[in-house]
Design an enzyme around this catalytic site. Structure first.
Site, PDB file in Angstrom:
ATOM      1  N   LYS A 179      -6.693  -4.035   1.743  1.00  0.00           N
ATOM      2  CA  LYS A 179      -6.432  -2.960   2.617  1.00  0.00           C
ATOM      3  C   LYS A 179      -5.275  -4.019   3.643  1.00  0.00           C
ATOM      4  CE  LYS A 179      -6.150  -3.640   6.886  1.00  0.00           C
ATOM      5  NZ  LYS A 179      -4.957  -3.005   7.694  1.00  0.00           N
ATOM      6  N   GLU A 199      -9.260 -17.503   6.217  1.00  0.00           N
ATOM      7  CA  GLU A 199      -8.150 -18.136   6.815  1.00  0.00           C
ATOM      8  C   GLU A 199      -7.434 -17.412   7.915  1.00  0.00           C
ATOM      9  OE1 GLU A 199      -4.188 -18.982   7.378  1.00  0.00           O
ATOM     10  OE2 GLU A 199      -3.737 -18.232   5.809  1.00  0.00           O
ATOM     11  N   CYS A 234       1.942 -18.546   8.906  1.00  0.00           N
ATOM     12  CA  CYS A 234       0.085 -19.201   9.202  1.00  0.00           C
ATOM     13  C   CYS A 234       0.294 -21.157   9.342  1.00  0.00           C
ATOM     14  CB  CYS A 234      -0.883 -19.226   8.758  1.00  0.00           C
ATOM     15  SG  CYS A 234      -1.119 -19.520   6.709  1.00  0.00           S
ATOM     16  N   GLU A 254      -0.602 -19.497  20.038  1.00  0.00           N
ATOM     17  CA  GLU A 254      -0.111 -19.286  18.218  1.00  0.00           C
ATOM     18  C   GLU A 254       1.128 -18.296  19.077  1.00  0.00           C
ATOM     19  OE1 GLU A 254      -0.352 -18.229  13.328  1.00  0.00           O
ATOM     20  OE2 GLU A 254      -1.554 -17.613  14.638  1.00  0.00           O
TER      21      GLU A 254
END
Length: 486
Positions: free
Chosen positions: A178, A254, A288, A390
């Site tokens: 996906k 992750e 990331c 973040e």
């Protein structure tokens, strides 16, 4: 207009519901095409096709045959390099000069590197003494885990998707992918490559859609999915873990990061500036592993800040095909809204905007795109939200520090623990500090230097588990012990 259909059991299929959503280019907000949104029917068909393929021709291939097939897939991606490059840059807006050196080559290499690594890794073998003196032999034997649900992100769509699909297939699993709803193109195109290379139907499947009450939820809650691998933000990871708890399915995650960069006064300052520019601003900060918190030892703080501002001012914003451009738009209008909200919050929290902080004027043709200015702040308190949360945009906060002990505490003062970078010419200090940092990856005098044989993953709220090299064996296979009495 392009149409992005699901790829199920070797064929492209539309959604039974007829539901679609728009895929727009972040460069100018132009319509790329319509993406079919999967319902339970499409997800169920994809998972069942993947389950059936485990018992079909795919399941009968030897390791050597699988390895050869994955090499063929990698070669075919490279043969269609320009198509993948155009599709990736149209979806993400990133410059060709970046995607052509990172995204597409690494996307192909993930098939060959993992196939070779896993094919040559031995299993354990132990001789056991027994009371009758004849002994027993314990032999480790690895088998595919089964159907792997792959939930991949939008920032490096092909690279991060194949980072999961490559080792999963190398170990003999089948996959249902996906991709992010923002970037469906290269994952969809990979279905054509799989067919061209003779990968059996059902081995590689793709379903499009969103998370809750859409393809993501339907896939992660499907009872025939044996394991889930996910890259994305932490809150989504928590929702996937809850889904995976039903049936005790394995997860590899992750997730988010708020990564520190530590610049000591004894560093090569030009090397540190160049590396920090990359870690904060490459891919428009949508990495990331990127650096959003920069700590600079006080004696060189002013000089480092000045050099960073000079280099940010030299960034060239432009269309992906512009050979001079090295900075693109954010991935979408909604993500731009999020990043701009942090730009506003930084000023409300008392930041000094050293450079950037707003929306660039890209001219009438591009002003509708998802553009933001690369931004540097100073002066924020350590408990400011901009320091704690973040952002995933082209921005960083630069703060001075006075001692090694202080900066280690500052770097570790976060809920996340994905990556860190250290800049120093003192090798003893580099090792000493790296060992104290609470992160899955620590670079010294470099950034994003990745050996695919090494472990990849995060600590704390940045993830669970490790992938890369032989570490993927622990997730993508089941290890059984066969004890033979002699």
């Amino acid at each position: 207009m392009n149409e992005f259909k699901h790829f199920i059991n070797g064929e492209y299929v539309a959604s039974q519901s007829g539901k679609t959503f728009e895929n727009r280019c972040p460069v100018d907000n132009g319509l790329i095409g319509l993406v079919h949104e999967a319902g339970r029917e499409e997800v169920d068909a994809a998972v069942k096709a993947a389950k059936a393929a485990l018992k079909g021709p795919w399941g009968k291939l030897t390791q050597a045959q699988r390895t050869a097939l994955l090499h063929k897939v990698a070669n075919r991606i490279n043969a269609r390099f320009d198509e993948f490059l155009e599709a990736e840059c149209r979806d993400t807006g990133k410059p060709y000069k970046i995607a052509s050196h990172i995204d597409i080559p690494r996307g192909a290499a993930n098939f060959t590197a993992f196939a070779e690594t896993l094919a040559n890794h031995p299993t354990e073998n132990f001789r056991l003494d027994t009371p009758d003196g004849k002994g027993a032999l314990n032999v480790g034997h690895r088998t595919p885990k089964g159907v792997i649900a792959v939930i991949s992100p939008w920032n490096l769509p092909l690279l991060l998707m194949t980072f999961k699909v490559g080792p999963a297939l190398a170990c003999g699993n089948t996959v249902v992918v996906k991709p992010s709803e923002e970037t469906p193109a290269t994952t969809t195109l990979l279905g054509e490559v799989m067919n061209e290379c003779g990968v059996p139907p059902g081995v590689f499947n793709v379903v499009h859609g969103f998370g809750p009450d859409s393809a993501g939820e339907f896939l992660t809650t499907h009872p025939l999915v044996d394991a889930i691998t996910f890259t994305g933000e932490t809150r989504t990871g928590e929702a996937i873990m809850r889904a995976a708890s039903v049936g005790l399915r394995n997860v590899s995650m992750e997730c988010g990061g708020k990564n520190p960069g530590i610049v000591f006064a004894d560093c090569d300052i030009e090397k540190a500036v160049e590396g920090t520019m990359r870690s904060a601003f490459v891919n428009c900060g949508q990495v990331c592993l990127g650096t959003e918190r920069v700590y600079v030892e006080r004696p060189i703080f002013d000089r480092f800040l000045t050099r960073m501002k000079e280099e940010v001012a030299r960034l060239k914003l432009g269309r992906p095909e512009d050979a001079e451009a090295n900075f693109g738009p954010l991935v979408s209008q909604s993500h731009r809204d999020k990043v701009l909200s942090y730009y506003k919050l930084a000023e409300q929290e008392g930041a000094t905007v050293e450079i950037g902080g707003g929306i660039p004027d890209m001219g009438p043709e591009l002003n509708g795109g998802a553009w933001v200015e690369p931004t540097i702040w100073t002066g924020l308190a350590d408990d400011a939200r901009v320091i704690r949360e973040e952002i995933f945009g082209p921005c960083c906060h630069i703060r001075p520090f006075d001692s090694e002990e202080e900066v280690v505490a500052l770097a570790n003062d976060t809920d996340y623990g994905l990556a860190a970078a250290i800049w120093t010419e003192n090798s003893s200090r580099a090792v000493r500090v790296a060992e104290q940092l609470e992160a899955g990856i620590v670079w010294v005098n470099s950034w994003f230097l990745r050996d695919l044989r090494t472990a990849f993953g995060g600590a704390k709220q940045s993830g669970i588990g490790r992938e890369g090299g032989v570490h993927g064996l622990e997730f993508y296979t089941e290890l059984k012990n066969i004890c033979i009495k002699l």
